[in-house]
Design a protein around this motif. Structure first.
Motif, PDB file in Angstrom:
ATOM      1  N   GLN A  26       0.812  -1.229   0.150  1.00 49.13           N
ATOM      2  CA  GLN A  26      -0.018   0.022   0.137  1.00 49.13           C
ATOM      3  C   GLN A  26       0.436   1.218   0.333  1.00 49.13           C
ATOM      4  N   TYR A  27       2.119   1.560   0.245  1.00 51.33           N
ATOM      5  CA  TYR A  27       3.199   2.525   0.471  1.00 51.33           C
ATOM      6  C   TYR A  27       4.320   2.175  -1.181  1.00 51.33           C
ATOM      7  N   ASN A  28       3.671   3.011  -2.356  1.00 50.41           N
ATOM      8  CA  ASN A  28       4.461   2.370  -3.313  1.00 50.41           C
ATOM      9  C   ASN A  28       4.265   3.500  -4.311  1.00 50.41           C
ATOM     10  N   ASN A  29       5.288   3.345  -5.004  1.00 47.21           N
ATOM     11  CA  ASN A  29       5.795   4.353  -6.512  1.00 47.21           C
ATOM     12  C   ASN A  29       5.637   3.345  -7.737  1.00 47.21           C
ATOM     13  N   PHE A  30       4.340   3.910  -8.052  1.00 48.64           N
ATOM     14  CA  PHE A  30       4.214   3.142  -9.926  1.00 48.64           C
ATOM     15  C   PHE A  30       3.523   4.024 -10.606  1.00 48.64           C
ATOM     16  N   TYR A  31       4.003   5.539 -10.690  1.00 46.30           N
ATOM     17  CA  TYR A  31       3.370   6.388 -11.684  1.00 46.30           C
ATOM     18  C   TYR A  31       2.460   6.383 -13.122  1.00 46.30           C
ATOM     19  N   GLU A  32       2.800   4.997 -13.156  1.00 48.58           N
ATOM     20  CA  GLU A  32       1.215   4.411 -14.286  1.00 48.58           C
ATOM     21  C   GLU A  32       0.001   5.352 -13.961  1.00 48.58           C
TER      22      GLU A  32
ATOM     23  N   PHE B   4      -2.338   0.630  -5.248  1.00 51.85           N
ATOM     24  CA  PHE B   4      -2.781   0.270  -4.320  1.00 51.85           C
ATOM     25  C   PHE B   4      -4.481   0.375  -4.927  1.00 51.85           C
ATOM     26  N   GLU B   5      -4.984   1.957  -4.926  1.00 55.27           N
ATOM     27  CA  GLU B   5      -6.145   2.174  -5.178  1.00 55.27           C
ATOM     28  C   GLU B   5      -6.584   1.907  -6.342  1.00 55.27           C
ATOM     29  N   HIS B   6      -5.599   2.035  -7.654  1.00 52.61           N
ATOM     30  CA  HIS B   6      -6.254   2.335  -9.365  1.00 52.61           C
ATOM     31  C   HIS B   6      -5.143   1.391  -9.944  1.00 52.61           C
ATOM     32  N   SER B   7      -4.766  -0.265  -9.658  1.00 53.37           N
ATOM     33  CA  SER B   7      -4.116  -0.540  -9.769  1.00 53.37           C
ATOM     34  C   SER B   7      -4.812  -2.301  -9.459  1.00 53.37           C
ATOM     35  N   GLN B   8      -5.936  -2.106  -9.170  1.00 49.54           N
ATOM     36  CA  GLN B   8      -6.546  -3.736  -8.741  1.00 49.54           C
ATOM     37  C   GLN B   8      -7.157  -4.095 -10.082  1.00 49.54           C
ATOM     38  N   GLN B   9      -8.208  -3.910 -10.889  1.00 48.09           N
ATOM     39  CA  GLN B   9      -8.452  -4.092 -12.410  1.00 48.09           C
ATOM     40  C   GLN B   9      -7.161  -4.675 -13.236  1.00 48.09           C
ATOM     41  N   PHE B  10      -5.391  -4.708 -12.882  1.00 47.65           N
ATOM     42  CA  PHE B  10      -4.771  -4.385 -13.828  1.00 47.65           C
ATOM     43  C   PHE B  10      -4.742  -5.920 -14.789  1.00 47.65           C
ATOM     44  N   LYS B  11      -4.895  -6.154 -15.867  1.00 48.79           N
ATOM     45  CA  LYS B  11      -5.016  -7.780 -16.167  1.00 48.79           C
ATOM     46  C   LYS B  11      -3.434  -7.997 -15.930  1.00 48.79           C
ATOM     47  N   VAL B  12      -3.104  -9.327 -16.056  1.00 49.11           N
ATOM     48  CA  VAL B  12      -1.793  -9.618 -15.880  1.00 49.11           C
ATOM     49  C   VAL B  12      -2.181 -11.096 -16.641  1.00 49.11           C
ATOM     50  N   ASN B  13      -2.648 -11.709 -16.965  1.00 52.14           N
ATOM     51  CA  ASN B  13      -2.740 -12.572 -17.460  1.00 52.14           C
ATOM     52  C   ASN B  13      -4.055 -12.772 -19.100  1.00 52.14           C
TER      53      ASN B  13
ATOM     54  N   SER C 123      10.944 -10.530 -10.593  1.00 55.24           N
ATOM     55  CA  SER C 123      10.702 -11.521  -9.374  1.00 55.24           C
ATOM     56  C   SER C 123       8.942 -11.121 -10.051  1.00 55.24           C
ATOM     57  N   VAL C 124       8.691 -12.186  -9.656  1.00 55.67           N
ATOM     58  CA  VAL C 124       7.108 -12.888  -9.787  1.00 55.67           C
ATOM     59  C   VAL C 124       6.228 -13.111  -8.481  1.00 55.67           C
ATOM     60  N   GLY C 125       6.537 -12.498  -7.426  1.00 54.88           N
ATOM     61  CA  GLY C 125       5.757 -12.376  -6.553  1.00 54.88           C
ATOM     62  C   GLY C 125       6.273 -12.105  -4.686  1.00 54.88           C
ATOM     63  N   LEU C 126       5.727 -11.731  -4.305  1.00 53.27           N
ATOM     64  CA  LEU C 126       6.455 -11.281  -2.741  1.00 53.27           C
ATOM     65  C   LEU C 126       5.540 -11.773  -1.352  1.00 53.27           C
ATOM     66  N   TYR C 127       6.178 -12.233  -0.319  1.00 54.27           N
ATOM     67  CA  TYR C 127       5.048 -12.984   0.922  1.00 54.27           C
ATOM     68  C   TYR C 127       4.934 -14.006   0.797  1.00 54.27           C
ATOM     69  N   GLY C 128       5.639 -14.678  -0.034  1.00 54.10           N
ATOM     70  CA  GLY C 128       4.847 -16.201  -0.699  1.00 54.10           C
ATOM     71  C   GLY C 128       3.732 -16.404  -1.346  1.00 54.10           C
ATOM     72  N   LYS C 129       3.306 -14.851  -2.634  1.00 57.84           N
ATOM     73  CA  LYS C 129       2.128 -15.158  -3.918  1.00 57.84           C
ATOM     74  C   LYS C 129       3.175 -14.031  -4.567  1.00 57.84           C
ATOM     75  N   THR C 130       2.114 -14.437  -5.371  1.00 56.67           N
ATOM     76  CA  THR C 130       2.005 -14.159  -6.727  1.00 56.67           C
ATOM     77  C   THR C 130       2.512 -12.035  -6.645  1.00 56.67           C
ATOM     78  N   LEU C 131       2.981 -11.553  -7.150  1.00 59.67           N
ATOM     79  CA  LEU C 131       2.845 -10.069  -7.393  1.00 59.67           C
ATOM     80  C   LEU C 131       1.641  -9.683  -6.808  1.00 59.67           C
ATOM     81  N   ALA C 132       0.897  -8.252  -6.821  1.00 60.69           N
ATOM     82  CA  ALA C 132       0.211  -7.463  -6.552  1.00 60.69           C
ATOM     83  C   ALA C 132       0.804  -6.571  -8.076  1.00 60.69           C
ATOM     84  N   PRO C 133      -0.720  -6.382  -9.002  1.00 62.74           N
ATOM     85  CA  PRO C 133      -0.690  -4.916  -9.724  1.00 62.74           C
ATOM     86  C   PRO C 133       0.076  -3.966  -9.347  1.00 62.74           C
TER      87      PRO C 133
END
Ligand SMILES: Nc1nc2c(c(=O)[nH]1)N[C@H]1C(S)=C(S)[C@@H](COP(=O)(O)O)O[C@H]1N2
Ligand SMILES: [Mo]
Length: 342
Positions: free
Chosen positions: A94-100, A109-118, A229-239
């Motif tokens: 929840q504390y990120n830099n991702f200017y896109e 965190f707030e604006h990427s949850q619908q992002f399609k990774v597959n 990296s494809v994941g963190l904390y044992g899970k696939t990456l969040a958008p």
């Protein structure tokens, strides 16, 4: 980074996963005889401990986490397992830099949850004998996935400790057979204005010319620390952390660790990376963490470590040369003036 962000973080203390939570989870798994190599992986990074045990739901219509599980090699080098305290998972999410997705710390965190990774498509081309295009499944299946605990130091002088999952960039590059003329590796993030609000609006996206571009020298790229990296904390990456695949270069400032990569190109000329292009007097090509070379507008001698507690709490610690990875990487810069090549 040029824009001063005064917005309050969306984090609530009650939502935080603590380091002990993660440690306990690992201990618990061990007690149950499950072991780290068989942690069930959940496609959604928001899946909690309970979901992990119940098998999880395939939230994004995603590939099953078994691909990661089957490939996980817990690596032996103690360097990667001795980091403490770990930054709580919810803060990494929840504390990120991702200017896109916007320039505020909570925007990704707030604006990427619908992002399609597959489906996803990552092309490796340029000065290589065997160019390839990998799909989403390849990213999780083709290479040995390792867990590595790395320090992460943003050029803005905050830092985290993160338990990544991924494979070495070296293993990927070897598989495409770089030509002898290749000297640099250039990375490009997805360009999709429909999915990324910061690409559709210069104002929202911080005035960056997208796609976001980063680059490494080939020897830096081949260093064993350099991770895809494809994941963190044992899970696939969040958008918001750069799903489905991002770079992690732990001895360099965080902006080198480019997210959501669609293209990797080997070249013979030094590519122009995004932040250098925006402000070359403030951000260079190398961007090695260096407490002796200040940013023109702030000191780089110390950092605000994000651990338990409020993200703006002043838990300062001294910044280490090469972010503490000098033994592994100092030799790469023996003949380089690090004050000029910041
Ligand atoms: N495509 C892209 N990659 C990016 C960024 C970005 O804005 N766009 N920000 C960088 C910066 S400045 C940092 S500090 C890290 C943050 O990674 P994290 O949010 O997963 O902690 O991602 C880097 N990768
Ligand atoms: Mo950063």
């Amino acid at each position: 980074m040029l824009i001063k962000n005064t917005a309050k973080s969306a984090l609530k203390e009650s939502q935080l996963t603590s380091e002990t939570h993660y440690t306990n989870r690992r201990t618990l798994l061990k007690k149950l005889g499950i072991g780290i190599a068989s942690i069930p992986f959940i496609p959604s990074a928001q899946a909690g401990l309970f979901d992990a045990f119940s098998g999880g739901s395939d939230v994004a219509g995603d590939v099953k986490g078994a691909f990661l599980r089957d490939n996980l090699q817990h690596i032996k080098n103690p360097l990667f397992q001795s980091l403490s305290p770990m930054t709580p998972e919810d803060k990494i999410l929840q504390y990120n830099n991702f200017y896109e997705f916007g320039t505020g710390k909570s925007d990704p965190f707030e604006h990427s949850q619908q992002f399609k990774v597959n489906p996803w498509s990552l092309t490796i081309d340029g000065l290589v004998d065997k160019p390839i295009t990998l799909n989403y499944e390849d990213l999780l299946k083709r290479f040995e996935i390792e867990e590595r605990f790395y320090r992460m130091r943003c050029v803005e002088a905050w830092s985290m400790n993160i338990p990544w999952l991924g494979f070495t960039l070296a293993s990927l590059l070897k598989s495409v057979s770089p030509q002898s003329s290749a000297k640099y590796v250039r990375f490009e993030t997805l360009h999709d204005e429909e999915q990324m609000r910061g690409q559709a609006s210069r104002r929202v996206g911080g005035g960056i010319d997208y796609p976001y571009v980063e680059a490494l020298r080939l020897d830096e790229a081949m260093n064993d620390l350099t991770l895809m990296s494809v994941g963190l904390y044992g899970k696939t990456l969040a958008p918001q952390n750069g799903a489905p695949i991002r770079l992690v270069v732990p001895w360099k400032y965080g902006f080198k660790s480019i997210k959501s990569i669609v293209r990797i190109t080997l070249t013979d000329k030094e590519p122009v990376n995004t932040w250098k292009k925006i402000a070359h007097s403030e951000y260079g090509f190398y961007a090695n963490v260096n407490p002796e070379v200040d940013h023109p507008r702030w000191t780089q001698a110390s950092e605000r470590f994000i651990g338990d507690g409020n993200v703006f709490a002043q838990t300062r610690k001294d910044t280490l040369m090469f972010n503490g990875y000098g033994d592994e990487v100092a030799h790469l810069y023996k003949n380089l003036d690090l004050k000029r090549n910041y």
